[in-house]
Design a protein around this motif. Structure first.
Motif, PDB file in Angstrom:
ATOM      1  N   PRO A 178       1.312  82.111  33.436  1.00  0.00           N
ATOM      2  CA  PRO A 178       1.981  80.912  33.962  1.00  0.00           C
ATOM      3  C   PRO A 178       1.637  79.678  33.144  1.00  0.00           C
ATOM      4  N   GLY A 179       2.650  78.954  32.733  1.00  0.00           N
ATOM      5  CA  GLY A 179       2.436  77.716  32.002  1.00  0.00           C
ATOM      6  C   GLY A 179       2.049  77.894  30.551  1.00  0.00           C
ATOM      7  N   LYS A 180       2.069  79.123  30.070  1.00  0.00           N
ATOM      8  CA  LYS A 180       1.678  79.386  28.683  1.00  0.00           C
ATOM      9  C   LYS A 180       2.805  80.074  27.926  1.00  0.00           C
ATOM     10  N   GLU A 181       2.703  80.019  26.615  1.00  0.00           N
ATOM     11  CA  GLU A 181       3.680  80.713  25.789  1.00  0.00           C
ATOM     12  C   GLU A 181       3.385  82.209  25.774  1.00  0.00           C
ATOM     13  N   ARG A 182       4.428  82.955  25.498  1.00  0.00           N
ATOM     14  CA  ARG A 182       4.246  84.406  25.389  1.00  0.00           C
ATOM     15  C   ARG A 182       3.422  84.704  24.128  1.00  0.00           C
ATOM     16  N   GLU A 183       2.487  85.635  24.262  1.00  0.00           N
ATOM     17  CA  GLU A 183       1.605  85.957  23.152  1.00  0.00           C
ATOM     18  C   GLU A 183       1.569  87.458  22.892  1.00  0.00           C
ATOM     19  N   PHE A 184       1.344  87.785  21.640  1.00  0.00           N
ATOM     20  CA  PHE A 184       1.156  89.175  21.223  1.00  0.00           C
ATOM     21  C   PHE A 184      -0.145  89.710  21.800  1.00  0.00           C
ATOM     22  N   VAL A 185      -0.089  90.933  22.303  1.00  0.00           N
ATOM     23  CA  VAL A 185      -1.286  91.581  22.839  1.00  0.00           C
ATOM     24  C   VAL A 185      -1.695  92.773  21.970  1.00  0.00           C
ATOM     25  N   ALA A 186      -0.741  93.648  21.676  1.00  0.00           N
ATOM     26  CA  ALA A 186      -1.050  94.856  20.908  1.00  0.00           C
ATOM     27  C   ALA A 186       0.214  95.371  20.253  1.00  0.00           C
ATOM     28  N   GLY A 187       0.040  96.056  19.122  1.00  0.00           N
ATOM     29  CA  GLY A 187       1.161  96.654  18.423  1.00  0.00           C
ATOM     30  C   GLY A 187       0.779  98.017  17.893  1.00  0.00           C
ATOM     31  N   ILE A 188       1.771  98.860  17.709  1.00  0.00           N
ATOM     32  CA  ILE A 188       1.540 100.202  17.198  1.00  0.00           C
ATOM     33  C   ILE A 188       2.644 100.549  16.220  1.00  0.00           C
ATOM     34  N   SER A 189       2.265 101.198  15.127  1.00  0.00           N
ATOM     35  CA  SER A 189       3.230 101.566  14.099  1.00  0.00           C
ATOM     36  C   SER A 189       4.214 102.607  14.623  1.00  0.00           C
ATOM     37  N   TRP A 190       5.261 102.831  13.857  1.00  0.00           N
ATOM     38  CA  TRP A 190       6.293 103.789  14.252  1.00  0.00           C
ATOM     39  C   TRP A 190       5.710 105.194  14.425  1.00  0.00           C
ATOM     40  N   SER A 191       4.707 105.511  13.610  1.00  0.00           N
ATOM     41  CA  SER A 191       4.113 106.848  13.666  1.00  0.00           C
ATOM     42  C   SER A 191       2.971 106.952  14.661  1.00  0.00           C
ATOM     43  N   GLY A 192       2.456 105.807  15.075  1.00  0.00           N
ATOM     44  CA  GLY A 192       1.298 105.804  15.960  1.00  0.00           C
ATOM     45  C   GLY A 192      -0.033 105.787  15.221  1.00  0.00           C
ATOM     46  N   ASP A 193       0.014 105.787  13.886  1.00  0.00           N
ATOM     47  CA  ASP A 193      -1.220 105.857  13.100  1.00  0.00           C
ATOM     48  C   ASP A 193      -1.976 104.540  13.026  1.00  0.00           C
ATOM     49  N   SER A 194      -1.274 103.431  13.224  1.00  0.00           N
ATOM     50  CA  SER A 194      -1.910 102.119  13.114  1.00  0.00           C
ATOM     51  C   SER A 194      -1.709 101.330  14.396  1.00  0.00           C
ATOM     52  N   THR A 195      -2.766 100.654  14.803  1.00  0.00           N
ATOM     53  CA  THR A 195      -2.698  99.807  15.992  1.00  0.00           C
ATOM     54  C   THR A 195      -3.336  98.455  15.707  1.00  0.00           C
ATOM     55  N   SER A 232      11.386 105.666  15.075  1.00  0.00           N
ATOM     56  CA  SER A 232      11.466 104.976  13.788  1.00  0.00           C
ATOM     57  C   SER A 232      10.969 103.533  13.831  1.00  0.00           C
ATOM     58  N   TYR A 233      10.595 103.054  15.010  1.00  0.00           N
ATOM     59  CA  TYR A 233      10.281 101.635  15.167  1.00  0.00           C
ATOM     60  C   TYR A 233       8.880 101.404  15.709  1.00  0.00           C
ATOM     61  N   ALA A 234       8.233 100.401  15.119  1.00  0.00           N
ATOM     62  CA  ALA A 234       6.981  99.927  15.713  1.00  0.00           C
ATOM     63  C   ALA A 234       7.275  99.292  17.073  1.00  0.00           C
ATOM     64  N   MET A 235       6.279  99.310  17.926  1.00  0.00           N
ATOM     65  CA  MET A 235       6.407  98.741  19.258  1.00  0.00           C
ATOM     66  C   MET A 235       5.267  97.764  19.514  1.00  0.00           C
ATOM     67  N   GLY A 236       5.523  96.809  20.374  1.00  0.00           N
ATOM     68  CA  GLY A 236       4.504  95.834  20.711  1.00  0.00           C
ATOM     69  C   GLY A 236       4.457  95.547  22.199  1.00  0.00           C
ATOM     70  N   TRP A 237       3.306  95.089  22.629  1.00  0.00           N
ATOM     71  CA  TRP A 237       3.129  94.548  23.982  1.00  0.00           C
ATOM     72  C   TRP A 237       2.806  93.061  23.852  1.00  0.00           C
ATOM     73  N   PHE A 238       3.488  92.262  24.651  1.00  0.00           N
ATOM     74  CA  PHE A 238       3.247  90.829  24.727  1.00  0.00           C
ATOM     75  C   PHE A 238       2.946  90.480  26.186  1.00  0.00           C
ATOM     76  N   ARG A 239       2.436  89.286  26.400  1.00  0.00           N
ATOM     77  CA  ARG A 239       2.228  88.822  27.762  1.00  0.00           C
ATOM     78  C   ARG A 239       2.467  87.326  27.847  1.00  0.00           C
ATOM     79  N   GLN A 240       2.835  86.890  29.041  1.00  0.00           N
ATOM     80  CA  GLN A 240       3.048  85.468  29.273  1.00  0.00           C
ATOM     81  C   GLN A 240       2.415  85.088  30.602  1.00  0.00           C
TER      82      GLN A 240
END
Length: 127
Positions: A41-58, A31-39
């Motif tokens: 060294p010395g930088k803020e964590r940033e969004f890398v990729a996301g996917i909808s709950w159904s997998g239809d949108s990335t 039921s939930y969208a999921m995301g990948w982030f990365r951090q």
């Protein structure tokens, strides 16, 4: 209690590939969208990729478009990040995260929109 566990990180040469996996337990994964982030060294964590709950949108940050692919298997409660053509600047700790709200598109790039996080997995790309 929701738990997210990442795996698949490691050391790879530039141009190589890695496949990260995130296994979820507790809650209703599908039921939930999921995301990948990365951090890095010395930088803020940033969004890398996301996917909808159904997998239809990335969605992807521009720097990984065409190289990374996010996917999910709702029957196995798993989300993966296939990373190809890796560059030294991809070196970071990678985290998977679950959206706060149900049935979202996966386009949320702000950390505050995610309620649960894994412990992270290190990816190191050597030049």
């Amino acid at each position: 209690q929701v738990q997210l566990v990442e795996s698949g990180g490691g050391l790879v040469q530039a141009g190589g590939s890695l496949r990260l996996s995130c296994s979820a337990s507790g809650g209703t994964f599908r039921s939930y969208a999921m995301g990948w982030f990365r951090q890095a060294p010395g930088k803020e964590r940033e969004f890398v990729a996301g996917i909808s709950w159904s997998g239809d949108s990335t969605y992807y940050v521009d720097s990984v478009k065409g190289r990374f692919t996010i996917s999910r298997d709702n029957t196995k409660n798993m989300v993966t990040l296939q990373m190809n053509s890796l560059k030294p600047e991809d070196t970071a700790v990678y985290y998977c995260a679950r959206d706060k709200r149900t049935y979202n598109s996966g386009s949320n790039f702000r950390e505050e929109e995610y309620a649960y996080w894994g412990q992270g997995t290190q990816v190191t790309v050597s030049s």
